[in-house]
Design an enzyme around this catalytic site. Sequence first.
Site, PDB file in Angstrom:
ATOM      1  N   CYS A 110       4.394  14.093 -19.177  1.00  0.00           N
ATOM      2  CA  CYS A 110       3.711  12.687 -19.347  1.00  0.00           C
ATOM      3  C   CYS A 110       5.155  11.751 -19.279  1.00  0.00           C
ATOM      4  O   CYS A 110       4.814  10.635 -18.836  1.00  0.00           O
ATOM      5  CB  CYS A 110       3.186  12.629 -20.614  1.00  0.00           C
ATOM      6  SG  CYS A 110       4.317  13.335 -22.119  1.00  0.00           S
ATOM      7  N   LYS A 138      -7.866  23.139 -30.473  1.00  0.00           N
ATOM      8  CA  LYS A 138      -8.407  23.501 -29.268  1.00  0.00           C
ATOM      9  C   LYS A 138      -7.535  23.324 -27.941  1.00  0.00           C
ATOM     10  O   LYS A 138      -6.921  22.191 -27.664  1.00  0.00           O
ATOM     11  CB  LYS A 138      -9.692  22.522 -28.756  1.00  0.00           C
ATOM     12  CG  LYS A 138     -10.542  23.168 -27.987  1.00  0.00           C
ATOM     13  CD  LYS A 138     -11.360  22.340 -26.827  1.00  0.00           C
ATOM     14  CE  LYS A 138     -10.787  21.485 -26.005  1.00  0.00           C
ATOM     15  NZ  LYS A 138     -10.354  22.670 -24.881  1.00  0.00           N
ATOM     16  N   GLU A 159      -1.730  10.519 -27.787  1.00  0.00           N
ATOM     17  CA  GLU A 159      -0.391  10.565 -26.823  1.00  0.00           C
ATOM     18  C   GLU A 159      -1.201  10.691 -25.506  1.00  0.00           C
ATOM     19  O   GLU A 159      -1.823  11.649 -25.085  1.00  0.00           O
ATOM     20  CB  GLU A 159       0.235  11.901 -27.334  1.00  0.00           C
ATOM     21  CG  GLU A 159       1.117  11.766 -28.484  1.00  0.00           C
ATOM     22  CD  GLU A 159       1.845  10.843 -28.877  1.00  0.00           C
ATOM     23  OE1 GLU A 159       2.437  10.044 -27.763  1.00  0.00           O
ATOM     24  OE2 GLU A 159       2.320  10.531 -29.927  1.00  0.00           O
ATOM     25  N   GLU A 206      -1.691   7.446 -12.688  1.00  0.00           N
ATOM     26  CA  GLU A 206      -1.047   8.446 -12.728  1.00  0.00           C
ATOM     27  C   GLU A 206      -1.326   9.611 -11.929  1.00  0.00           C
ATOM     28  O   GLU A 206      -2.376  10.023 -11.753  1.00  0.00           O
ATOM     29  CB  GLU A 206      -1.292   8.827 -14.422  1.00  0.00           C
ATOM     30  CG  GLU A 206      -0.357  10.086 -14.987  1.00  0.00           C
ATOM     31  CD  GLU A 206      -0.634  10.512 -16.305  1.00  0.00           C
ATOM     32  OE1 GLU A 206      -1.867  10.640 -16.450  1.00  0.00           O
ATOM     33  OE2 GLU A 206       0.252  10.625 -17.111  1.00  0.00           O
TER      34      GLU A 206
HETATM   35  P1  NAD Z   1      -7.475  15.947 -20.451  1.00  0.00           P
HETATM   36  O1  NAD Z   1      -7.758  14.484 -21.228  1.00  0.00           O
HETATM   37  O2  NAD Z   1      -8.526  16.250 -19.677  1.00  0.00           O
HETATM   38  O3  NAD Z   1      -7.641  17.238 -21.583  1.00  0.00           O
HETATM   39  C1  NAD Z   1      -6.872  17.305 -22.744  1.00  0.00           C
HETATM   40  C2  NAD Z   1      -7.956  18.156 -23.809  1.00  0.00           C
HETATM   41  O4  NAD Z   1      -8.857  17.405 -24.188  1.00  0.00           O
HETATM   42  C3  NAD Z   1      -8.338  19.326 -23.186  1.00  0.00           C
HETATM   43  O5  NAD Z   1      -8.178  20.337 -24.219  1.00  0.00           O
HETATM   44  C4  NAD Z   1      -9.788  19.002 -22.860  1.00  0.00           C
HETATM   45  O6  NAD Z   1     -10.493  20.293 -23.048  1.00  0.00           O
HETATM   46  C5  NAD Z   1     -10.031  18.129 -24.128  1.00  0.00           C
HETATM   47  N1  NAD Z   1     -11.191  17.235 -23.690  1.00  0.00           N
HETATM   48  C6  NAD Z   1     -11.740  16.884 -22.557  1.00  0.00           C
HETATM   49  N2  NAD Z   1     -12.912  15.815 -22.780  1.00  0.00           N
HETATM   50  C7  NAD Z   1     -12.785  15.589 -24.059  1.00  0.00           C
HETATM   51  C8  NAD Z   1     -13.765  15.045 -24.951  1.00  0.00           C
HETATM   52  N3  NAD Z   1     -14.546  14.282 -24.402  1.00  0.00           N
HETATM   53  N4  NAD Z   1     -13.653  15.136 -26.042  1.00  0.00           N
HETATM   54  C9  NAD Z   1     -12.894  16.025 -26.768  1.00  0.00           C
HETATM   55  N5  NAD Z   1     -11.999  16.714 -26.147  1.00  0.00           N
HETATM   56  C10 NAD Z   1     -11.973  16.814 -24.774  1.00  0.00           C
HETATM   57  O7  NAD Z   1      -5.760  15.911 -20.131  1.00  0.00           O
HETATM   58  P2  NAD Z   1      -5.099  17.096 -19.298  1.00  0.00           P
HETATM   59  O8  NAD Z   1      -5.554  16.982 -18.093  1.00  0.00           O
HETATM   60  O9  NAD Z   1      -5.214  18.576 -20.061  1.00  0.00           O
HETATM   61  O10 NAD Z   1      -3.364  16.585 -19.539  1.00  0.00           O
HETATM   62  C11 NAD Z   1      -2.935  15.894 -18.500  1.00  0.00           C
HETATM   63  C12 NAD Z   1      -2.745  14.579 -19.258  1.00  0.00           C
HETATM   64  O11 NAD Z   1      -2.268  14.446 -20.702  1.00  0.00           O
HETATM   65  C13 NAD Z   1      -2.103  13.370 -18.567  1.00  0.00           C
HETATM   66  O12 NAD Z   1      -2.695  12.166 -18.503  1.00  0.00           O
HETATM   67  C14 NAD Z   1      -0.597  13.396 -19.357  1.00  0.00           C
HETATM   68  O13 NAD Z   1       0.092  12.121 -19.080  1.00  0.00           O
HETATM   69  C15 NAD Z   1      -1.280  13.520 -20.511  1.00  0.00           C
HETATM   70  N6  NAD Z   1      -0.064  13.965 -21.621  1.00  0.00           N
HETATM   71  C16 NAD Z   1       0.448  12.995 -22.508  1.00  0.00           C
HETATM   72  C17 NAD Z   1       1.315  13.515 -23.150  1.00  0.00           C
HETATM   73  C18 NAD Z   1       2.095  12.340 -24.354  1.00  0.00           C
HETATM   74  O14 NAD Z   1       2.852  12.841 -25.379  1.00  0.00           O
HETATM   75  N7  NAD Z   1       1.663  11.090 -24.213  1.00  0.00           N
HETATM   76  C19 NAD Z   1       1.980  14.655 -23.233  1.00  0.00           C
HETATM   77  C20 NAD Z   1       1.518  15.322 -22.219  1.00  0.00           C
HETATM   78  C21 NAD Z   1       0.485  15.102 -21.467  1.00  0.00           C
END
Ligand code: NAD
Length: 487
Positions: free
Chosen positions: A293, A185, A259, A391
């Site tokens: 990130c 997804k 992650e 963040e």
């Molecule tokens: P997000 O958590 O809002 O969404 C990520 C994914 O999860 C999307 O596909 C979203 O539709 C899905 N999602 C949302 N709610 C869900 C639920 N309840 N159940 C299952 N799936 C769900 O994150 P974002 O805003 O897309 O991305 C930014 C974040 O990602 C930042 O916090 C960043 O630090 C983190 N990030 C971490 C790494 C790492 O390697 N640690 C790498 C890249 C980004």
Amino acid sequence: MQTTKMKQDVKPIDCSHYINGNYVPSKNGQTFENINPATEEVLGVVAQGGKQEVDQAVTAARKALKGEWGDMPIRQRSAIVRKIGDLILERKSELATLETLDTGKPLWLSNKIDIERAAYNFHFFADYMTSVGTESYQQDDIAIHYAVRRPTGVVGLINPWNLPLLLMTWKLAPALAAGNAVVMKPSEETPMTATILAEICTEAGVPDGVVNMVHGFGETGAAITSHEQVDAIAFTGETITGSAIMQSAAPTLKKLSFELGGKNPNIIFADADLDDVIETTMKSSFINQGEVCLCGSRIYVERSIYDQFLERFVEKTKALKVGDPFDETTNVGALVSKEHYQKVLSYLDIAKEEGGTFLTGGKASDMEKGFFVEPTIITDLGRESRCVREEIFGPVVTVVPFDTEEEVLEQVNDTHYGLSASLWTSDIKRATRLSAQIEAGMVWVNTWFLRDLRTPFGGMKHSGIGREGGMHSFDFYSELTNVTVKL
Ligand code: NAD
């Protein structure tokens, strides 16, 4: 600003689900619009999946685990994994353009990092999988014990929007290498390159049903994480989402790899090479609009070089060009969405209320359309400031002076995040001493973002669970059965 259409001939695509080797719409025909964050124009529509589509995808994946994919010799599977990387490179220009249209990041960056690395993820694991072994022990003349490796099963891959193709392939490549079937997804904000990736997998020879994809929002993700026929979830995204996924996956006891978010420190001592520091800090602060990130958003500088550092850092930041992602001289593109843009701007308001001093930036950029924010450097914020602790995930950094090693270490670790840190010093003893004490999954010494895909990648504390990379990925995407043969 010129429109992107004038500069590239790749057309944005509408995005359907990909189930059992075919693009399919949602059963109820539901779609949502995909917006270009640099122009605010509609790029196309995206199928919005629900429980029904997830169920179809999981059923296809379950079935595909058996048969051709399950029986495939490792060399043949490795050739397919390699071919996916080759096909990504063949379609590099198209994929880079779609990534830039979706995310707002500069096209040169999509080309240089996102697409190249996406292909390399497959090439790396195509090699790696052919040399992975297991443990075996001879227990005197009593028994021989050996472990048999098998795929984890059906794995849900859920990803964010900041590095859409790169992060999806970082999970998909080892998942396929280890013989799993998946339901992906992608983020609702950036669905296009994942949609192409699905058909690339089929073209490379992945049997139908092994790679499936369902588009949608959080509820679609939740339908995957709660599905009883899904064995594991590999998730990258916000910490708070990770927590929700853990709850939703608990009743079916899924294996989890997380992650999550970060608030990473750069720690700069006076004995570091300042030219190197400045050059790298520019990248660690503002590359990809600060939407990585691993970006270092809390910068701690030893007081004796604080003014000198700031003078050079501010001057270079002021020279950054914010604007059209398709202009190759652009350094900083658009933030991914209106919602995220408003979130980042809200932190600039918070910094003002908290008494911060803006040395540059501090506002939206003056583009007519799109979600652009000026690269921003803030000082004079206390350690309890929300801008220092939370963040922001945009082109915004805070800079704080320090006097002693003990003092800076205490501040660096005073956070519930623990993803990465970048430490700058020419004193090797100090570097090794501090690296062992910084609470982060990854510490870079005199560098940043330097990766070797064999090394453990991931965060501690609220920044993640488990590690990805090399054997760590392989272990997540496989299960071991220990066999004991009595002698
Ligand atoms: P997000 O958590 O809002 O969404 C990520 C994914 O999860 C999307 O596909 C979203 O539709 C899905 N999602 C949302 N709610 C869900 C639920 N309840 N159940 C299952 N799936 C769900 O994150 P974002 O805003 O897309 O991305 C930014 C974040 O990602 C930042 O916090 C960043 O630090 C983190 N990030 C971490 C790494 C790492 O390697 N640690 C790498 C890249 C980004």
